[in-house]
Scaffold this active site. Structure first.
Site, mmCIF file in Angstrom:
data_model
loop_
_atom_site.group_PDB
_atom_site.id
_atom_site.type_symbol
_atom_site.label_atom_id
_atom_site.label_comp_id
_atom_site.label_asym_id
_atom_site.label_seq_id
_atom_site.Cartn_x
_atom_site.Cartn_y
_atom_site.Cartn_z
ATOM 1 C CD GLU A 384 -1.736 -2.424 1.344
ATOM 2 O OE1 GLU A 384 -2.531 -3.319 0.990
ATOM 3 O OE2 GLU A 384 -0.637 -2.663 1.909
ATOM 4 C CG HIS A 454 -11.599 -7.697 5.397
ATOM 5 N ND1 HIS A 454 -10.915 -8.486 6.289
ATOM 6 C CD2 HIS A 454 -10.974 -7.844 4.213
ATOM 7 C CE1 HIS A 454 -9.914 -9.095 5.666
ATOM 8 N NE2 HIS A 454 -9.935 -8.718 4.404
#
Length: 650
Positions: A384, A454
């Site tokens: 990321e 998540h």
């Protein structure tokens, strides 16, 4: 231009004298801080060997390098005094060089944070077929930063035209790096890494020219470890005599590159002692005059504090190319807008984990992009920081990156780039550099089984970072409108897509332009104002329906978190006298608390309330894997009904 030893010596001495003068000024309490590059002056030969169109991503000891790229000593003097006319308008420390016209990228203080943006510029050059290169420099201590490894890996993966220079002076502030240095630990491939004693400019020039040419001609990146000395303390706040042995310091000064090089040029008759004395006297006077002049330049004013945080003009919101009077899913509307953008703008690049066909992203937002535009939609590594840093570099170069973080929960590794570069670049350079990047990510919970990583709704984290706009659409048409605005803006946008909503079929009546900072009244009412965004819109409508016989609820979809539409909310509260804010982010330091506190703390808002405003929020707890945990944590309709009822009874 041919390499000229005497001119190189002059440049090295100019750098040294500027450092020396700043040290004297600091001891005279003129200025607040100094970071010097004494001993690193030979690296100017690298910058001199670069060509027009090349980019330099320096770090704070590269005074000689930026002088070689054309930044003047007078400009550095102005930066030392943090004057209004400096490259940062007085917002950066000395040694944080920047010059957009000379492609010298703005130095970030966090070490190694320039490497990934450097890769972004190198990739943009490669995609455009430009015969240019990037040089990115770090200190040896910064070579242990994870982002440095990611940058080198990405450069090798993409065969980028970039040269990383590690300035190995054997120290990270006071810590000897001998046992930490990855190049001494054998971590890197010897075919990629080159070592050089960089203390002699002629030798360094001979060594570096073919390496630069290798990158420029498409033969891949290199990592050059330059053995060099730091002939000074780390900064003006440090004293290296405390932690360096006396004999080590003496031996280091015996290797002073300026002393050795000047003697060699005199002994070889390329320079006389009289000429050398004259050169030094002339440079001493030049530096003296330029620092006196810089000290007398105007300081920035308080009124300039907010300048350059964003572009001077608000981004123009135009109607997105989405068909109205039709049923859409949010995910399909976003995918459609992506395709329209790729078709209309050849500078737009997509990059993210699994976004290429056949996957098209884990939620299908990039379906068919790589099939239709194979040179502009790419899979990223599972990294990321790479996604964020490369995008920042590409945006500052002039591309229009629209990059995906697979889940907003995974933005942690990217936070260094988001916090240190994405939101600061324009402001810290006085508007010289800009970063028109869209970073989007699925966000939020209300989908059982997501667990801790998540299910996060963490918009308040990004809203706390100046210089970044944060949006959360609630309908397909708002998603299209906000994305279209974001992709045309000249500043960065964090675009959070609520997962529970984006696969729902929704009827789109009318498609309109959606500017930043504009809330939407989704339902008009007279008795209670409900403000929410993202997934909690469902709870707002269901609660309003349940309370329909007791009160009339006005529902406002905030849409834009930063900036937020205070006026629309205030106008509604003026009418209803009651406010309920619903959010799925944690309660503490949240957007909901911000809205309520802002309205209560302001006299204009305070006197409109006939009862205390209510915040319906996830408490400060994580989302668990078992749905029992998830729904116990998240706001539900009963919670909202209770809050509405409380505002009516108070």
């Amino acid at each position: 231009m041919a390499y000229d030893p005497v001119e190189m010596l002059k440049l090295m001495y100019l750098s040294r004298e500027g450092d020396r003068r700043e040290g004297v000024l600091h001891r005279q309490s003129k200025g607040w801080f100094q970071v010097a590059g004494m001993g690193h002056e030979t690296l100017a030969v690298v910058a001199k060997a670069m060509k027009e169109g090349d980019y330099l991503f320096p770090y704070y000891r590269d005074r000689a390098m930026v002088l070689a790229r054309g930044i003047t000593n007078a400009q550095l003097a102005t930066a030392y005094f943090a004057k209004a006319g400096s490259s940062s308008k007085g917002r950066q420390m000395p040694g944080h060089y920047s010059d957009r016209s000379k492609n010298v990228w703005s130095v970030p203080t966090p070490t190694g944070a320039n490497a990934l943006p450097g890769c972004g510029v190198a990739w943009a050059m490669q995609l455009e077929g430009k015969p240019n290169l990037v040089v990115a420099t770090v200190g040896d201590a910064a070579s242990r930063q994870g982002e440095f490894y990611e940058a080198v890996s990405f450069a090798v993966e993409r065969n980028l035209p970039i040269v990383f220079i590690v300035e190995d002076n054997n120290y990270g502030i006071s810590t000897n790096t001998e046992k930490f240095n990855p190049f001494k630990l054998g971590i890197f491939n010897d075919n990629l890494v080159k070592h050089v004693d960089a203390r002699h400019p002629d030798h360094l020039h001979e060594f570096m020219v073919p390496i630069l040419e290798q990158a420029r001609s498409g033969n891949g990146p290199s990592v050059v470890v330059c053995e060099i000395d730091r002939l000074c303390s780390h900064t003006s706040s440090d004293d290296h005599r405390v932690y360096r042995p006396k004999d080590e310091i003496e031996e280091m000064f015996d290797r002073d590159p300026i002393d050795i090089y000047s003697r060699e040029l005199i002994e070889s008759a390329k320079l006389t002692q009289e000429e050398w004395d004259s050169i030094r006297e002339e440079i001493n006077q030049q530096v003296d005059q330029e620092y006196i002049a810089a000290e007398n330049e105007p300081d920035p004013t308080e009124a300039e504090l907010f300048d350059d945080l964003f572009a001077a003009e608000e981004p123009q919101a135009v109607v997105p190319p989405l068909e109205g009077n039709k049923t859409w899913r949010m995910v399909d509307a976003i995918n459609h807008i992506f395709k329209q953008r790729l078709a209309s703008n050849d500078q737009t690049i997509f990059f993210g984990e699994d976004i290429e066909a056949p996957k098209g992203g884990v939620f299908g937002m990039t379906n068919d992009l790589s099939h239709d535009y194979p040179t502009r939609a790419f899979n990223s590594p599972l990294a990321e920081a790479t996604i964020a840093g490369v995008g920042i570099g590409m945006a500052s170069y002039g591309m229009r990156p629209v990059f995906e973080i697979q889940f907003i929960d995974f933005s942690g590794p990217a936070m260094n780039q988001i916090g240190q570069n994405l939101g600061t670049l324009r402001w810290r350079t006085g508007g010289e550099w800009k970063c028109p990047m869209v970073m989007y990510a699925p966000y939020g919970a209300y989908l059982p089984g997501g667990s801790l990583w998540h299910s996060q709704a963490n918009e308040s984290i990004f809203a706390h970072l100046p210089g970044i706009r944060v949006v959360v659409p609630g309908t397909p048409e708002d998603a299209a409108g906000l994305m279209w605005t974001a992709m045309h803006a000249d500043d960065p946008t964090m675009f959070l897509v609520p997962k529970h909503l984006f696969r729902q079929q929704m009827k789109v009546e009318e498609v309109v332009a959606v500017p930043f900072g504009s809330a939407r009244v989704r339902q008009e009412g007279e008795d209670v104002t409900i403000v929410t965004w993202g997934n909690c819109i469902e709870q707002a409508f269901e609660a309003a329906k349940r309370m329909d016989e007791e009160c009339s609820c006005e529902i406002i979809d905030l849409r834009s978190i930063q900036p937020w539409d205070r006026d629309t909310i205030l106008e509604s509260v003026e009418k209803t006298g009651r406010l309920v804010v619903i959010q799925e982010d944690g309660r503490s330091c949240s957007v909901g608390q911000m809205i309520i506190t802002d309205l209560l703390a302001d006299e204009e808002g305070f006197y409109h309330f006939v009862s205390p405003p209510q915040l319906v929020s996830k408490p400060d707890i994580h989302i668990g894997y078992n749905p029992i945990y998830e729904y116990a944590a998240l706001p539900d309709v009963d919670d909202v009904v209770a809050a509405i009822d409380l505002t009516l009874r108070e």
